[in-house]
Design a protein around this motif. Structure first.
Motif, short mmCIF file in Angstrom:
data_model
loop_
_atom_site.label_atom_id
_atom_site.label_comp_id
_atom_site.label_asym_id
_atom_site.label_seq_id
_atom_site.Cartn_x
_atom_site.Cartn_y
_atom_site.Cartn_z
N VAL A 250 0.86 -1.19 0.00
CA VAL A 250 0.00 0.00 0.00
C VAL A 250 0.89 1.24 0.00
N PRO A 251 0.76 2.12 -0.99
CA PRO A 251 1.63 3.30 -1.09
C PRO A 251 1.22 4.45 -0.18
N MET A 252 1.21 4.19 1.12
CA MET A 252 0.94 5.23 2.11
C MET A 252 1.95 5.12 3.23
N ARG A 253 2.18 6.24 3.90
CA ARG A 253 3.11 6.27 5.02
C ARG A 253 2.50 7.10 6.14
N ARG A 254 2.42 6.52 7.34
CA ARG A 254 1.92 7.25 8.50
C ARG A 254 3.05 8.06 9.10
N THR A 255 2.79 9.31 9.40
CA THR A 255 3.80 10.17 10.00
C THR A 255 3.21 10.90 11.20
N PHE A 256 4.05 11.19 12.17
CA PHE A 256 3.64 11.94 13.36
C PHE A 256 3.61 13.43 13.03
N HIS A 257 2.50 14.08 13.38
CA HIS A 257 2.41 15.53 13.16
C HIS A 257 2.60 16.31 14.47
N GLN A 258 1.73 16.03 15.45
CA GLN A 258 1.86 16.72 16.74
C GLN A 258 1.00 16.04 17.80
N VAL A 259 1.32 16.36 19.06
CA VAL A 259 0.49 15.95 20.20
C VAL A 259 -0.12 17.21 20.79
N VAL A 260 -1.40 17.15 21.07
CA VAL A 260 -2.12 18.28 21.67
C VAL A 260 -2.77 17.79 22.96
N VAL A 261 -2.55 18.49 24.06
CA VAL A 261 -3.17 18.13 25.33
C VAL A 261 -4.65 18.52 25.29
N ALA A 262 -5.52 17.54 25.58
CA ALA A 262 -6.96 17.78 25.58
C ALA A 262 -7.54 17.30 26.90
N ASP A 263 -7.09 17.91 27.99
CA ASP A 263 -7.52 17.44 29.31
C ASP A 263 -8.96 17.82 29.65
N GLU A 264 -9.66 18.43 28.69
CA GLU A 264 -11.09 18.68 28.89
C GLU A 264 -11.89 17.38 28.72
N LEU A 265 -11.29 16.38 28.08
CA LEU A 265 -11.99 15.13 27.80
C LEU A 265 -11.78 14.13 28.93
N ASN A 266 -12.88 13.55 29.40
CA ASN A 266 -12.83 12.56 30.48
C ASN A 266 -13.35 11.22 29.98
N LEU A 267 -12.96 10.17 30.65
CA LEU A 267 -13.26 8.81 30.22
C LEU A 267 -14.75 8.55 30.04
N VAL A 268 -15.57 9.15 30.89
CA VAL A 268 -17.02 8.86 30.83
C VAL A 268 -17.62 9.28 29.49
N GLU A 269 -16.94 10.16 28.76
CA GLU A 269 -17.49 10.64 27.49
C GLU A 269 -17.20 9.70 26.33
N PHE A 270 -16.34 8.69 26.53
CA PHE A 270 -15.87 7.92 25.40
C PHE A 270 -16.82 6.82 24.95
N ASP A 271 -17.98 6.74 25.55
CA ASP A 271 -19.00 5.82 25.05
C ASP A 271 -19.70 6.39 23.82
N GLU A 272 -19.53 7.67 23.57
CA GLU A 272 -20.24 8.32 22.47
C GLU A 272 -19.25 9.16 21.65
N ILE A 273 -18.93 8.70 20.46
CA ILE A 273 -17.90 9.35 19.65
C ILE A 273 -18.32 10.75 19.21
N THR A 274 -19.63 10.95 18.97
CA THR A 274 -20.07 12.28 18.56
C THR A 274 -19.86 13.31 19.66
N LEU A 275 -20.08 12.89 20.92
CA LEU A 275 -19.85 13.79 22.04
C LEU A 275 -18.37 14.13 22.15
N VAL A 276 -17.51 13.13 21.99
CA VAL A 276 -16.07 13.38 22.05
C VAL A 276 -15.66 14.39 20.99
N HIS A 277 -16.13 14.19 19.77
CA HIS A 277 -15.74 15.09 18.69
C HIS A 277 -16.29 16.49 18.91
N ASP A 278 -17.53 16.59 19.40
CA ASP A 278 -18.11 17.91 19.67
C ASP A 278 -17.29 18.68 20.70
#
Length: 296
Positions: free
Chosen positions: A86-114
């Motif tokens: 497969v002619p693709m290569r994964r590369t690292f761009h950056q890490v961003v701290v998102a400490d506003e997100l808590n584990l209880v929210e990860f049951d719903e992907i739309t909530l996480v993205h919002d």
């Protein structure tokens, strides 16, 4: 919080990282019986990835361990892509701290993205505006006692074609598994049949209209020789996408009509190249039409 707690946490994190490395090389250890096709990979598409780190992931993993896990994921992804021609290569761009997100929210992907978009709109917009860029949230269930294996990662390609969620405690193929979903690759047929309430031949009908062009009847994972390709559910995995051109222990790891995710990923790479050329041409046309906009 005492310094002794931090020392204990770092030791546990390092031990977990060593386990992750062991899992990462599980696929490589199987390669002595893995027969790969010969291919010359050209016109490789770089796919930079931005990683947002949630509150629990920040607390449960030291910066060194987080970085090491991300590196192992990217290395594993690139090995899988190479093995699968497969002619693709994964590369690292950056890490961003998102400490506003808590584990209880990860049951719903739309909530996480919002929530992510609300707090980090500029970074999300920058990634989403480039078809070859991905962005994802890294979370931690290290202290959870009821997490299921299938909760390792999540995508919602119909709505967020460049976004994924992944648990730092999962094996090193998790990144490529989720990115595979974003490219139109599905689980193995047996697993998918257990996960949905429709027949496989009806799958296209329940796919969002704007995503039906990406549906392929052969884009399923596969199990061969007692192990699974990267999109299949299995106790042990091989560092490949399903393909009839790949064998393990003499058994084909796919079929031309029903399990050829390697082909689907190659098609996706070509589509990315075409979209990137169109975007570049559009940008150049804008510059020519508005030359004063580039001079301040």
């Amino acid at each position: 919080m005492s310094s002794s707690w931090w020392r204990e946490t770092d030791v546990l994190s390092i031990l977990l990282y060593l386990i992750v490395l062991t899992l990462a090389f599980d696929g490589a250890a199987s390669s002595n019986q893995l027969q790969l096709p010969e291919c010359e990979i050209t016109d490789v598409v770089d796919t930079p990835i931005t990683f947002f780190v949630s509150k629990e992931a920040m607390e449960d993993y030291s910066p060194f361990v987080r970085s090491s896990i991300i590196d192992s994921w990217i290395q594993t992804s690139n090995q899988i892509l190479k093995n699968s021609c497969v002619p693709m290569r994964r590369t690292f761009h950056q890490v961003v701290v998102a400490d506003e997100l808590n584990l209880v929210e990860f049951d719903e992907i739309t909530l996480v993205h919002d929530l992510l978009e609300y707090h980090h709109f500029e970074q999300i917009e920058a990634s989403a505006s480039r078809p070859n860029h991905y962005y994802g949230v890294l979370f931690s269930t290290k202290r959870s006692t009821n997490t299921l294996p299938e909760q390792c990662g999540m995508t919602y390609v119909d709505v967020y074609p460049q976004f994924f969620i992944a648990d730092l405690a999962c094996s090193s193929d998790i990144l490529e598994h989720e990115l595979g979903h974003l490219a139109g690759a599905e689980h193995d047929i047996d697993t998918l049949s257990d996960q949905i309430d429709v027949r496989i031949d009806e799958l296209k009908e329940i796919t969002a209209l704007h995503q039906q062009h990406a549906f392929r009847p052969y884009a399923f994972g596969y199990r061969c020789g007692g192990k699974g390709t990267v999109m299949a559910y299995a106790d042990e995995w091989l560092p490949v996408y399903s393909s009839p051109d790949i064998t393990y222990k003499g058994i084909a790891c796919g079929g031309a009509k029903f399990a050829n995710n390697a082909k689907r990923l190659r098609e996706y790479a070509l589509q990315l190249q075409e979209r990137m050329v169109l975007d570049l041409n559009a940008s150049m046309a804008d510059v020519k039409a508005n030359p004063s906009a580039t001079t301040q």
